[in-house]
Scaffold this motif. Structure first.
Motif, short mmCIF file in Angstrom:
data_model
loop_
_atom_site.label_atom_id
_atom_site.label_comp_id
_atom_site.label_asym_id
_atom_site.label_seq_id
_atom_site.Cartn_x
_atom_site.Cartn_y
_atom_site.Cartn_z
N THR A 78 0.83 -1.20 0.00
CA THR A 78 0.00 0.00 0.00
C THR A 78 0.86 1.25 0.00
OG1 THR A 78 -0.13 0.02 2.42
CG2 THR A 78 -1.89 -1.14 1.23
N ILE A 79 0.24 2.35 -0.42
CA ILE A 79 0.93 3.63 -0.52
C ILE A 79 0.19 4.62 0.38
CG2 ILE A 79 1.68 5.46 -2.10
CD1 ILE A 79 1.03 3.17 -4.34
N PRO A 80 0.86 5.17 1.40
CA PRO A 80 0.18 6.09 2.32
C PRO A 80 -0.12 7.43 1.65
CG PRO A 80 2.51 5.93 2.88
CD PRO A 80 2.25 4.91 1.79
N ASP A 81 -1.27 8.00 2.03
CA ASP A 81 -1.68 9.31 1.52
C ASP A 81 -1.59 10.31 2.67
OD1 ASP A 81 -2.71 11.38 0.10
OD2 ASP A 81 -4.62 10.44 -0.39
N SER A 82 -0.86 11.39 2.47
CA SER A 82 -0.62 12.34 3.56
C SER A 82 -1.82 13.25 3.83
CB SER A 82 0.60 13.21 3.24
OG SER A 82 0.38 13.94 2.05
N VAL A 83 -2.75 13.31 2.89
CA VAL A 83 -3.96 14.14 3.06
C VAL A 83 -5.17 13.30 2.68
CG1 VAL A 83 -5.25 16.13 2.16
CG2 VAL A 83 -2.82 16.35 2.69
N GLN A 84 -6.18 13.26 3.58
CA GLN A 84 -7.37 12.46 3.28
C GLN A 84 -8.22 13.11 2.19
OE1 GLN A 84 -10.61 12.75 5.88
NE2 GLN A 84 -11.71 10.99 5.04
N ILE A 85 -8.58 14.37 2.41
CA ILE A 85 -9.43 15.10 1.46
C ILE A 85 -8.97 16.55 1.40
CG2 ILE A 85 -11.77 15.97 0.96
CD1 ILE A 85 -12.91 13.61 2.46
N HIS A 86 -9.04 17.11 0.21
CA HIS A 86 -8.90 18.55 0.03
C HIS A 86 -10.30 19.08 -0.28
CE1 HIS A 86 -6.68 22.11 -2.15
NE2 HIS A 86 -7.58 22.52 -1.26
N TYR A 87 -10.89 19.81 0.68
CA TYR A 87 -12.23 20.35 0.52
C TYR A 87 -12.18 21.70 -0.20
CZ TYR A 87 -14.37 17.10 3.92
OH TYR A 87 -14.86 16.00 4.58
N HIS A 88 -13.10 21.88 -1.17
CA HIS A 88 -13.30 23.17 -1.85
C HIS A 88 -14.76 23.54 -1.62
CE1 HIS A 88 -9.53 22.29 -4.17
NE2 HIS A 88 -9.97 21.05 -4.04
N LEU A 89 -15.02 24.37 -0.61
CA LEU A 89 -16.37 24.56 -0.09
C LEU A 89 -16.82 26.01 -0.21
CD1 LEU A 89 -15.97 22.31 3.10
CD2 LEU A 89 -16.95 21.68 0.88
N PRO A 90 -18.12 26.25 0.02
CA PRO A 90 -18.63 27.62 -0.09
C PRO A 90 -17.92 28.61 0.84
CG PRO A 90 -20.44 26.05 0.02
CD PRO A 90 -19.18 25.28 0.29
N ASN A 91 -18.02 29.86 0.49
CA ASN A 91 -17.47 30.97 1.27
C ASN A 91 -15.95 30.87 1.46
OD1 ASN A 91 -20.16 31.90 1.67
ND2 ASN A 91 -20.39 30.44 3.35
N GLY A 92 -15.29 30.30 0.44
CA GLY A 92 -13.83 30.26 0.46
C GLY A 92 -13.22 29.29 1.46
N LEU A 93 -14.02 28.34 1.94
CA LEU A 93 -13.49 27.34 2.88
C LEU A 93 -12.71 26.29 2.09
CD1 LEU A 93 -13.19 26.22 5.69
CD2 LEU A 93 -15.48 25.24 5.53
N ASP A 94 -11.40 26.46 2.03
CA ASP A 94 -10.51 25.59 1.26
C ASP A 94 -9.57 24.91 2.27
OD1 ASP A 94 -9.42 25.37 -1.82
OD2 ASP A 94 -7.82 25.13 -0.34
N LEU A 95 -9.83 23.65 2.54
CA LEU A 95 -9.21 23.00 3.70
C LEU A 95 -8.72 21.60 3.36
CD1 LEU A 95 -8.83 23.31 6.88
CD2 LEU A 95 -10.92 21.95 7.04
#
Length: 501
Positions: free
Chosen positions: A86-103
């Motif tokens: 398996t290959i580990p992923d350092s980030v689960q999800i990159h969210y691109h959400l309303p009101n500039g919530l980029d997390l």
């Protein structure tokens, strides 16, 4: 008609069915699996075209860590002596959400909390207390062996060994995420963020998502982490089949079960589409409960308990899926593997409102030809939106829907349309056809707010010798969750058959 009597017959080779099969084969049971398609895995399968290897479903895989007890896929593979890199992923999800919530949901727990607190500094204490409570749930789960909650001796043994963990889980069993989150958090947008944190794997908001499930997902991403199988998600099922064969178990492909045979009210065998009949001491359905009790058994004789379950749960939507091959130059340096796009909170649960994106070639480049990446974009959609169309109308509607999704993806991947090399469009009708799931559904969701996980059925059914496994059983949807259902089902059957191992 086969003259053999199997210990266990399993209908379907989804991950739940395969974990049941391999666990029972490891205990010495004589097992056979019937799969209607050409390859195993169901929603965790794959297909190949023009040098690309595409995952049928999601590429975000939990349960493949190397510590604790919640790494159920690792444990399932180990049980049949097969290995999968398996290959580990350092980030689960990159969210691109309303009101500039980029997390970004970083694998490092503290880094994730700091990222979220940066957007909601006034909620710093509440954020930490909520996610710490999820960690408490996970720690309870991660301290016990996860087997059948229907087996009294197991429950007693586990309780005596870890009484505090068991009492902790009992406390959370009737709770949903929303009620826990509101104890600590007031900001409406932050509560919306908790909603999409749940929706991205449960397809329902926080008020309808069991706290036990959230404790697992929200915490394991920082513990065992998200780990991608080298060669694609389909390798998990292939490896389990290899292990099953090594233990003397069988799997038959293009073998569609059309009927569960009963005698004096008990399940005794199955009949295939070609008329062949096989008999077994125990029958396990990895089909949905709707398919099991309305297609494989007479719908007019549906047990009252199943009718009651169908009053509490409904079919979730299916998905509109785009399997895309694209030039590598389209993806900016530092692009993460998994993304979620939403432009309006009001549209989160509507058809095509939320877009999920996986780019598994960022972890395993060998899944695509050199110089190209895979983008799998999918969004919830209902089969009713795709019915009653002529062949040309269906084709035209697919092209229009795909164009709309690609336009939305251009917001984070400029030049995507110009860099397209391959495009395959799947609709809910596609999911129904190839996965054999009624209406192409992702699984059951509560019709109304219920008490946590208490409404989910376990593996035994009211029909003697018939068991269900997969996302229609406790604890619900997700690859690791259905693996849990497989461990539980195999354990319950092992006890019922008095298998000694």
């Amino acid at each position: 008609m086969s003259s053999e009597l199997f210990d266990v017959i399993i209908i379907g080779s989804g991950i739940g069915g395969l974990v049941t099969a391999t666990q029972l084969a490891a205990k010495g049971a004589k097992v056979i699996v019937f799969e209607s398609y050409l390859i195993p895995g169901g929603s965790a399968g794959y297909f190949q075209s023009q040098g690309y290897t595409f995952d049928v479903g999601a590429s975000m895989i939990f349960g493949m860590g190397n510590k604790g007890t919640t790494n159920l896929l690792t444990r399932a593979l180990d049980a049949v002596n097969v290995n999968l890199e398996t290959i580990p992923d350092s980030v689960q999800i990159h969210y691109h959400l309303p009101n500039g919530l980029d997390l970004k949901i970083d694998r490092d727990y503290e880094k994730f909390l700091q990222n979220l607190i940066a957007y909601f500094p006034q909620e710093a204490k509440g954020i930490r207390r909520f996610y710490d409570e999820c960690q408490k749930v996970f720690n309870c789960l991660n301290n016990i062996e996860l087997l059948s909650l229907e087996e009294p001796k197991y429950l007693l043994r586990v309780f005596l060994k870890n009484p505090l963990a068991c009492l902790g889980l009992a406390k959370y069993l009737p709770l949903n995420v929303g009620e826990v989150a509101r104890k600590y958090i007031q900001d409406p947008q932050l509560l919306k963020f908790i909603d999409i944190e749940c929706y991205c794997w449960s397809v329902v908001p926080a008020d309808m998502t069991p706290m036990i499930n959230a404790g697992m997902v929200f915490s394991d991403r920082h513990y065992g982490g998200v780990n991608y199988p080298r060669g694609g998600v389909g390798k998990i099922a292939e490896k389990l089949v290899t292990g099953l064969a090594q233990l003397g178990g069988e799997i038959k492909y293009q073998a569609r079960v059309t009927k569960i045979i009963t005698k004096q009210g008990k399940a005794v065998g199955v009949q295939l589409a070609n008329g062949q009949v096989y008999y077994g001491k125990k029958i396990v359905s990895n089909a949905t409960r709707w398919d099991t009790f309305t297609k494989l058994l007479p719908a007019k004789k549906m047990p009252v308990k199943e009718k009651n379950w169908q009053q509490r749960y409904i079919k979730s939507p299916s998905f509109l899926s785009l399997h895309i091959g694209v030039k590598s130059s389209v993806l900016p340096l530092g692009t993460e593997c998994h993304h979620i796009l939403l432009t309006d909170w009001q549209e989160m649960t509507t058809a095509t409102g939320t877009i999920f994106v996986s780019i598994p070639t960022l972890l395993d480049p060998d899944l695509a030809p050199p110089g190209y990446h895979i983008i799998h974009a999918f969004t919830p959609d209902w089969i009713s939106n795709w019915q009653g169309l002529s062949e040309s109308e269906y084709a035209d509607k697919k092209e229009i829907a795909a164009g709309q999704i690609i336009d939305r993806l251009e917001a984070i991947f400029p030049g995507l349309n110009a860099g397209l090399d391959y495009l395959e469009i799947g609709t809910p009708r596609t999911h129904r056809r190839f996965l054999g799931r009624i209406d192409g559904t992702y699984g059951p969701i509560p019709k109304r707010k219920l008490s946590g996980l208490l409404g989910m059925p376990f593996n035994r059914t009211v029909i003697p010798n018939l068991y269900c496994v997969g996302d229609s059983t406790f604890p619900g949807q997700g690859v690791n969750a259905v693996a849990f259902s497989g461990f539980a089902c195999a354990h319950r059957i092992g006890v019922d058959l008095q298998l000694r191992k």
